[in-house]
Design a protein around this motif. Structure first.
Motif, PDB file in Angstrom:
ATOM      1  N   ASP A   1       6.465 -12.223  -9.010  1.00 33.01           N
ATOM      2  CA  ASP A   1       5.928 -11.124  -8.218  1.00 33.01           C
ATOM      3  C   ASP A   1       4.463 -11.394  -7.839  1.00 33.01           C
ATOM      4  N   ILE A   2       3.563 -11.135  -8.771  1.00 30.84           N
ATOM      5  CA  ILE A   2       2.141 -11.330  -8.486  1.00 30.84           C
ATOM      6  C   ILE A   2       1.645 -12.533  -9.277  1.00 30.84           C
ATOM      7  N   VAL A   3       1.087 -13.492  -8.605  1.00 30.19           N
ATOM      8  CA  VAL A   3       0.487 -14.627  -9.301  1.00 30.19           C
ATOM      9  C   VAL A   3      -1.009 -14.372  -9.439  1.00 30.19           C
ATOM     10  N   THR A   4      -1.452 -14.229 -10.686  1.00 29.10           N
ATOM     11  CA  THR A   4      -2.874 -14.018 -10.939  1.00 29.10           C
ATOM     12  C   THR A   4      -3.532 -15.346 -11.304  1.00 29.10           C
ATOM     13  N   THR A   5      -2.935 -16.038 -12.260  1.00 27.53           N
ATOM     14  CA  THR A   5      -3.466 -17.362 -12.614  1.00 27.53           C
ATOM     15  C   THR A   5      -2.465 -18.464 -12.248  1.00 27.53           C
ATOM     16  N   GLY A   6      -1.223 -18.084 -12.023  1.00 31.39           N
ATOM     17  CA  GLY A   6      -0.182 -19.073 -11.724  1.00 31.39           C
ATOM     18  C   GLY A   6       0.487 -19.608 -12.967  1.00 31.39           C
ATOM     19  N   GLY A   7      -0.022 -19.185 -14.140  1.00 32.64           N
ATOM     20  CA  GLY A   7       0.471 -19.724 -15.398  1.00 32.64           C
ATOM     21  C   GLY A   7       1.959 -19.536 -15.624  1.00 32.64           C
ATOM     22  N   SER A   8       2.452 -18.299 -15.489  1.00 32.41           N
ATOM     23  CA  SER A   8       3.857 -18.034 -15.792  1.00 32.41           C
ATOM     24  C   SER A   8       4.788 -18.765 -14.834  1.00 32.41           C
TER      25      SER A   8
ATOM     26  N   GLY B   1     -10.381  -3.352  -5.088  1.00 33.58           N
ATOM     27  CA  GLY B   1      -8.925  -3.321  -4.927  1.00 33.58           C
ATOM     28  C   GLY B   1      -8.235  -3.627  -6.229  1.00 33.58           C
ATOM     29  N   TYR B   2      -6.993  -3.205  -6.311  1.00 26.83           N
ATOM     30  CA  TYR B   2      -6.240  -3.381  -7.545  1.00 26.83           C
ATOM     31  C   TYR B   2      -4.759  -3.503  -7.214  1.00 26.83           C
ATOM     32  N   VAL B   3      -4.065  -4.370  -7.939  1.00 28.61           N
ATOM     33  CA  VAL B   3      -2.626  -4.533  -7.713  1.00 28.61           C
ATOM     34  C   VAL B   3      -1.873  -4.168  -8.987  1.00 28.61           C
ATOM     35  N   GLU B   4      -0.938  -3.232  -8.880  1.00 31.54           N
ATOM     36  CA  GLU B   4      -0.073  -2.858 -10.010  1.00 31.54           C
ATOM     37  C   GLU B   4       1.369  -3.082  -9.578  1.00 31.54           C
ATOM     38  N   LYS B   5       1.958  -4.198 -10.057  1.00 30.75           N
ATOM     39  CA  LYS B   5       3.266  -4.611  -9.548  1.00 30.75           C
ATOM     40  C   LYS B   5       4.377  -3.624  -9.867  1.00 30.75           C
ATOM     41  N   PHE B   6       4.221  -2.827 -10.923  1.00 32.53           N
ATOM     42  CA  PHE B   6       5.317  -1.911 -11.272  1.00 32.53           C
ATOM     43  C   PHE B   6       5.475  -0.775 -10.267  1.00 32.53           C
ATOM     44  N   ARG B   7       4.436  -0.493  -9.468  1.00 31.57           N
ATOM     45  CA  ARG B   7       4.607   0.486  -8.391  1.00 31.57           C
ATOM     46  C   ARG B   7       5.551  -0.074  -7.326  1.00 31.57           C
ATOM     47  N   LEU B   8       5.595  -1.387  -7.199  1.00 31.82           N
ATOM     48  CA  LEU B   8       6.545  -2.004  -6.269  1.00 31.82           C
ATOM     49  C   LEU B   8       7.925  -2.123  -6.901  1.00 31.82           C
ATOM     50  N   LEU B   9       7.974  -2.564  -8.157  1.00 35.25           N
ATOM     51  CA  LEU B   9       9.262  -2.835  -8.792  1.00 35.25           C
ATOM     52  C   LEU B   9      10.065  -1.563  -9.040  1.00 35.25           C
ATOM     53  N   GLU B  10       9.392  -0.400  -8.984  1.00 32.18           N
ATOM     54  CA  GLU B  10      10.135   0.852  -9.142  1.00 32.18           C
ATOM     55  C   GLU B  10      10.673   1.373  -7.801  1.00 32.18           C
ATOM     56  N   ARG B  11      10.438   0.609  -6.725  1.00 31.05           N
ATOM     57  CA  ARG B  11      10.895   1.038  -5.397  1.00 31.05           C
ATOM     58  C   ARG B  11      11.830  -0.013  -4.793  1.00 31.05           C
ATOM     59  N   PRO B  12      13.111   0.047  -5.152  1.00 31.46           N
ATOM     60  CA  PRO B  12      14.052  -0.985  -4.691  1.00 31.46           C
ATOM     61  C   PRO B  12      14.077  -1.183  -3.180  1.00 31.46           C
TER      62      PRO B  12
ATOM     63  N   LYS C   1       0.839  -1.204   0.000  1.00 36.14           N
ATOM     64  CA  LYS C   1       0.000   0.000   0.000  1.00 36.14           C
ATOM     65  C   LYS C   1       0.871   1.249   0.000  1.00 36.14           C
ATOM     66  N   LYS C   2       1.966   1.186   0.749  1.00 30.85           N
ATOM     67  CA  LYS C   2       2.868   2.333   0.882  1.00 30.85           C
ATOM     68  C   LYS C   2       3.395   2.784  -0.486  1.00 30.85           C
ATOM     69  N   CYS C   3       3.710   1.827  -1.355  1.00 32.57           N
ATOM     70  CA  CYS C   3       4.273   2.199  -2.664  1.00 32.57           C
ATOM     71  C   CYS C   3       3.178   2.332  -3.734  1.00 32.57           C
ATOM     72  N   GLY C   4       1.932   2.076  -3.353  1.00 27.36           N
ATOM     73  CA  GLY C   4       0.835   2.220  -4.316  1.00 27.36           C
ATOM     74  C   GLY C   4       0.625   0.994  -5.182  1.00 27.36           C
TER      75      GLY C   4
END
Ligand SMILES: [Zn+2]
Length: 203
Positions: A124-131, A40-51, A20-23
């Motif tokens: 990072d984020i597993v949505t379907t687990g496919g990758s 709710g919504y998850v955008e992983k690039f808001r995390l990946l841009e914050r080392p 939440k802190k990094c959005g």
């Protein structure tokens, strides 16, 4: 080295707080690309841009497998490249990434595995687990031994099924609804597309 069930050392509440802190994890009223609405919504690039935040989470993933004899950390491009690099750095082992070639995830760029190399798969984020599941399979195909998997967030709404023993730092179950059944619409809360700052009323 042990093959005990793995456990995150970071409390899920702390993981949620950092996201939440990094959005990366936003709460509100969202119109998803699928046309459904969610709270709710998850955008992983808001995390990946914050080392500094991503590294705290990656450390917890590494700690869970610290005594597992991991020899290499691998993940799927794009986000998994960053996660694999950081988890590998903490464990002091090499990393590698798989990338999509047509329909398939493959290890290219000259990445090679010793037969039976003990590999930790990260995502990072597993949505379907496919990758993540495909990376486990690709590592096996390349002759390695995927001894486990660690993901930041499992938002698939199901237990992880990645073809190896897997842990998630956070299990996130975000309900979504057809607009006609959306409780947030019913309350008259303005909705917006994920990532956009502006809001607009939906009818
Ligand atoms: Zn709605």
């Amino acid at each position: 080295m042990t093959d005990l069930p793995r456990k995150s050392t970071l409390r899920p509440e702390r993981v949620e707080e950092l996201l939440k802190k990094c959005g990366a994890y936003q709460e509100g009223h969202f119109e998803l690309r699928s046309g459904r609405h969610s709270g709710g919504y998850v955008e992983k690039f808001r995390l990946l841009e914050r080392p500094e935040i991503a590294s705290e989470l990656c450390r917890a993933m590494a700690d869970a497998f610290r005594d597992a004899g991991v020899e290499r950390v691998v993940g799927p491009a794009l986000g998994g490249v960053i996660i694999a690099y950081e988890v590998a750095r903490v464990l002091g082992v090499p990393c590698a990434f798989a990338e999509r070639v047509g329909e398939k995830l493959e290890f290219r760029r000259g990445f090679q595995f010793r037969p039976g190399e003990r590999v930790l798969v990260v995502e990072d984020i597993v949505t379907t687990g496919g990758s993540a599941r495909e990376v486990v399979e690709a590592a096996r195909q390349a002759g390695a031994d995927p001894i486990g998997a660690a993901v930041l967030v499992n938002r698939s709404g199901k237990p992880l099924d990645l073809g190896t023993s897997a842990i998630a730092l956070l299990q996130l179950d975000i309900a979504s609804y057809p607009p006609a059944e959306c409780p947030h619409c019913r309350k008259g809360i303005p909705s917006h597309a994920p990532g956009s700052k502006g809001t607009h009323k939906t009818t």
